[in-house]
Design a protein around this motif. Structure first.
Motif, mmCIF file in Angstrom:
data_model
loop_
_atom_site.group_PDB
_atom_site.id
_atom_site.type_symbol
_atom_site.label_atom_id
_atom_site.label_comp_id
_atom_site.label_asym_id
_atom_site.label_seq_id
_atom_site.Cartn_x
_atom_site.Cartn_y
_atom_site.Cartn_z
ATOM 1 N N VAL A 82 -12.606 3.696 -2.876
ATOM 2 C CA VAL A 82 -11.427 2.899 -2.524
ATOM 3 C C VAL A 82 -11.622 2.282 -1.143
ATOM 4 N N VAL A 83 -11.249 0.995 -1.011
ATOM 5 C CA VAL A 83 -11.293 0.295 0.266
ATOM 6 C C VAL A 83 -9.928 -0.354 0.486
ATOM 7 N N ILE A 84 -9.298 -0.027 1.627
ATOM 8 C CA ILE A 84 -8.018 -0.627 2.005
ATOM 9 C C ILE A 84 -8.173 -1.174 3.414
ATOM 10 N N GLY A 85 -7.972 -2.478 3.559
ATOM 11 C CA GLY A 85 -8.225 -3.181 4.810
ATOM 12 C C GLY A 85 -7.209 -2.922 5.906
ATOM 13 N N SER A 86 -7.525 -3.443 7.079
ATOM 14 C CA SER A 86 -6.788 -3.130 8.302
ATOM 15 C C SER A 86 -5.352 -3.625 8.326
ATOM 16 N N GLY A 87 -5.064 -4.760 7.755
ATOM 17 C CA GLY A 87 -3.708 -5.298 7.838
ATOM 18 C C GLY A 87 -2.884 -5.098 6.583
ATOM 19 N N VAL A 88 -3.389 -4.314 5.643
ATOM 20 C CA VAL A 88 -2.674 -4.079 4.388
ATOM 21 C C VAL A 88 -1.387 -3.323 4.682
ATOM 22 N N LYS A 89 -0.321 -3.718 3.983
ATOM 23 C CA LYS A 89 0.976 -3.072 4.173
ATOM 24 C C LYS A 89 1.546 -2.713 2.808
ATOM 25 N N SER A 90 2.029 -1.473 2.686
ATOM 26 C CA SER A 90 2.784 -1.101 1.487
ATOM 27 C C SER A 90 4.204 -0.801 1.922
ATOM 28 N N LYS A 91 5.135 -1.100 1.028
ATOM 29 C CA LYS A 91 6.544 -0.951 1.372
ATOM 30 C C LYS A 91 7.234 0.113 0.533
ATOM 31 N N GLY A 92 6.468 0.913 -0.183
ATOM 32 C CA GLY A 92 7.034 1.966 -1.015
ATOM 33 C C GLY A 92 5.927 2.709 -1.724
ATOM 34 N N THR A 93 6.269 3.366 -2.809
ATOM 35 C CA THR A 93 5.288 4.171 -3.527
ATOM 36 C C THR A 93 4.128 3.297 -4.007
ATOM 37 N N LEU A 94 2.946 3.855 -3.902
ATOM 38 C CA LEU A 94 1.720 3.149 -4.250
ATOM 39 C C LEU A 94 0.756 4.153 -4.860
ATOM 40 N N ARG A 95 0.252 3.829 -6.061
ATOM 41 C CA ARG A 95 -0.746 4.669 -6.742
ATOM 42 C C ARG A 95 -2.043 3.864 -6.842
ATOM 43 N N VAL A 96 -3.136 4.484 -6.409
ATOM 44 C CA VAL A 96 -4.427 3.801 -6.373
ATOM 45 C C VAL A 96 -5.469 4.658 -7.077
ATOM 46 N N TYR A 97 -6.212 4.021 -7.974
ATOM 47 C CA TYR A 97 -7.274 4.698 -8.716
ATOM 48 C C TYR A 97 -8.637 4.326 -8.137
ATOM 49 N N GLN A 98 -9.666 4.901 -8.693
ATOM 50 C CA GLN A 98 -11.043 4.776 -8.221
ATOM 51 C C GLN A 98 -11.513 3.331 -8.131
ATOM 52 N N GLY A 99 -12.235 3.021 -7.046
ATOM 53 C CA GLY A 99 -12.905 1.739 -6.905
ATOM 54 C C GLY A 99 -12.019 0.563 -6.538
ATOM 55 N N VAL A 100 -10.771 0.807 -6.212
ATOM 56 C CA VAL A 100 -9.843 -0.279 -5.863
ATOM 57 C C VAL A 100 -10.189 -0.829 -4.482
ATOM 58 N N THR A 101 -10.097 -2.162 -4.345
ATOM 59 C CA THR A 101 -10.272 -2.825 -3.057
ATOM 60 C C THR A 101 -9.025 -3.647 -2.774
ATOM 61 N N ILE A 102 -8.452 -3.461 -1.582
ATOM 62 C CA ILE A 102 -7.288 -4.227 -1.147
ATOM 63 C C ILE A 102 -7.617 -4.767 0.238
#
Length: 162
Positions: A82-102
């Motif tokens: 999983v890769v989540i970048g520096s400026g990514v913002k979530s505003k509530g519940t978030l489910r992430v599975y294998q290999g996701v890139t944001i």
């Protein structure tokens, strides 16, 4: 506190499941390290924040930037790759599975809630399945499910619950 909200999502309100999660779930441990590095960043201790980010990356093969702003209720179902970048913002519940890139797209900007963004904003109750990719300054509305292998480069409106 955000980590408590994360734990509630993992345990579904069960004390026993919560205890087992804290002791044995490597994806939850990864989130704990991210939360710690994010706190260090917000305290302007960036060198230490980056060190914890690096440890997280080595141990769990997960790259969640310490500058990302992820709301409580974050769940890594299978965190590897999983890769989540520096400026990514979530505003509530978030489910992430294998290999996701944001992450962002170089040079692209958009306006969201009166502020300029260059990275994705994920609203409440968003799920990203295996190998999904979300690129650019996009807004993913609430209740969205991003299918496995999808590449998202445009905004997605809120889904109405049935």
């Amino acid at each position: 506190m955000r980590i408590i909200e994360d734990l509630k999502q993992y345990s579904n309100g069960s004390l026993g499941k919560g205890i087992v999660t804290v002791i044995t779930n490597p994806c939850f441990h990864c989130i704990c390290l991210y939360r710690f590095s994010n706190i260090l960043h917000r305290c302007h201790l960036n060198i230490f924040a980056k060190l914890i980010w690096y440890i997280n990356r080595i141990i769990f093969n997960v790259d969640i930037d310490y500058r990302a702003d992820l709301a409580g209720g974050f769940v890594l179902v299978h965190g590897l790759g999983v890769v989540i970048g520096s400026g990514v913002k979530s505003k509530g519940t978030l489910r992430v599975y294998q290999g996701v890139t944001i992450g962002g797209s170089p040079g692209r900007r958009a306006i969201y809630e009166g502020k300029q963004i260059s990275q994705p904003v994920l609203c409440n109750d968003v799920t990203l399945y295996t190998d999904a990719k979300v690129f650019g300054p996009v807004v993913i509305g609430k209740n969205n499910i991003i299918k496995a292998g999808s590449i998202i480069t445009k905004d997605m409106e809120d889904k109405i619950e049935a």
